[in-house]
Design an enzyme around this catalytic site. Sequence first.
Site, mmCIF file in Angstrom:
data_model
loop_
_atom_site.group_PDB
_atom_site.id
_atom_site.type_symbol
_atom_site.label_atom_id
_atom_site.label_comp_id
_atom_site.label_asym_id
_atom_site.label_seq_id
_atom_site.Cartn_x
_atom_site.Cartn_y
_atom_site.Cartn_z
ATOM 1 N N THR A 51 0.803 -1.231 0.000
ATOM 2 C CA THR A 51 0.000 0.000 0.000
ATOM 3 C C THR A 51 0.836 1.282 0.000
ATOM 4 O O THR A 51 0.290 2.378 -0.065
ATOM 5 C CB THR A 51 -0.891 0.054 1.263
ATOM 6 O OG1 THR A 51 -0.022 0.001 2.404
ATOM 7 C CG2 THR A 51 -1.874 -1.093 1.309
ATOM 8 N N LYS A 52 2.152 1.151 0.069
ATOM 9 C CA LYS A 52 2.982 2.353 0.240
ATOM 10 C C LYS A 52 3.203 3.082 -1.097
ATOM 11 O O LYS A 52 2.870 2.560 -2.156
ATOM 12 C CB LYS A 52 4.313 1.957 0.897
ATOM 13 C CG LYS A 52 4.126 1.303 2.283
ATOM 14 C CD LYS A 52 3.863 2.313 3.389
ATOM 15 C CE LYS A 52 3.179 1.740 4.608
ATOM 16 N NZ LYS A 52 3.957 0.852 5.441
#
Length: 380
Positions: free
Chosen positions: A179-180
């Site tokens: 998700t980064k």
Amino acid sequence: MIRFAKPDYGEEEMAAVAEAVRSGWTTSGPRAAALEEEFQSYSGCHHAVAVNSCTAGMHVALTALGIGPGDEVITSPLTFCATVNTISQVGATPVLADVGEDLNISAASIRDCVTAKTKAILPVHMAGLPCDMPEIWAIAREHRLKVVEDAAHAAGAKIGSTHVGAGQSDAVAFSFYATKNVSAGEGGMVTTPDEELARKMRCLALHGISRDAWTRRDDRRPWFYEVVDGGFKYNLSDILAALGSVQLKKLDVANVRRRHIAKQYTKAFCEVPGLTPAPTGADEISHAWHLYILRVDPRIVGCTRDDFIFEMRERGVECSVHFIPIPLHPYYRDMQLRGTWTNALAAFEQIVSLPLYPGLCDSEVRHVVEAVKDIAAVRA
Ligand SMILES: *Cc1c(COP(=O)(O)O)cnc(C)c1O
């Protein structure tokens, strides 16, 4: 349903992964090495060591810096458990300072926490907003402390013209988790200005072995290696590195889109009673906008943070909370960590992370805005 997070992958990522698989070399090799060089030239850092997570990066950094039993490391109470776990795992004692209004660890509370046992400060750049590093470096110089940054949210963030990762800290750990901002499924990078520390971290990340398999492959004795330290299994796979390379190339453009969305949120919420838009930082700060954390005041909006998130879901928008303060988790509650976390605990009652990623289209952004305003207006 508008998902809370969604990685931005295209054909280029698929091709890079396929190429890595087809090459037959899938563990750490030429692609992990290339990603290190790319990260170095992108950020302007001196040394970059590819690892399989940000957690691994922080763990090898603390280990290589010789931090262990009897030492105290000051960090933020408002972070992911990984930050604090790595401190415990090297045998040191985590000390939790408090956050300021911007949800970053405050310099004043760090000063309050320093004792004769303090060995390091581990600031977290919450949501991608850089901490007050000049002030933190000043405290570190004053008390001869090491600084390791948790930059999991901060890929692409800058203070003035200096990238996070290229400053005065001993080590800075980035995350390439799904998700980064740079998403490789899993992965990370740890940077340092110190060549010897880079060598130690690289060695610790691969079982404490002196030279990796790719470097040895054409030696007279490619089978020969020596274990020179008690290391870990933290090396980055070439498949993930290939994905990371493509994502790193897209990072600046992706962060511009994130900033654009964040601005729209702030513009929409700044005049709504009970809502406080996400902090943006001073003029010289370039925010990475990993997260957009809206504060919802239950006394004015008329519903709790939990109800607010539930109502958002009812309107087709998935939200999240970053983070449940560390001292509230049973494991850390039982440890009875030193510190007072008035601001972190108060913030926890109000924080809502809204969807924020490059693939969020304008109509989805409008949908999120309408849902937030709808809930705030109905209850007011
Ligand atoms: C995601 C995250 C980490 C951990 O990153 P990994 O790459 O999954 O180890 C650490 N700290 C913070 C603040 C994070 O959000």
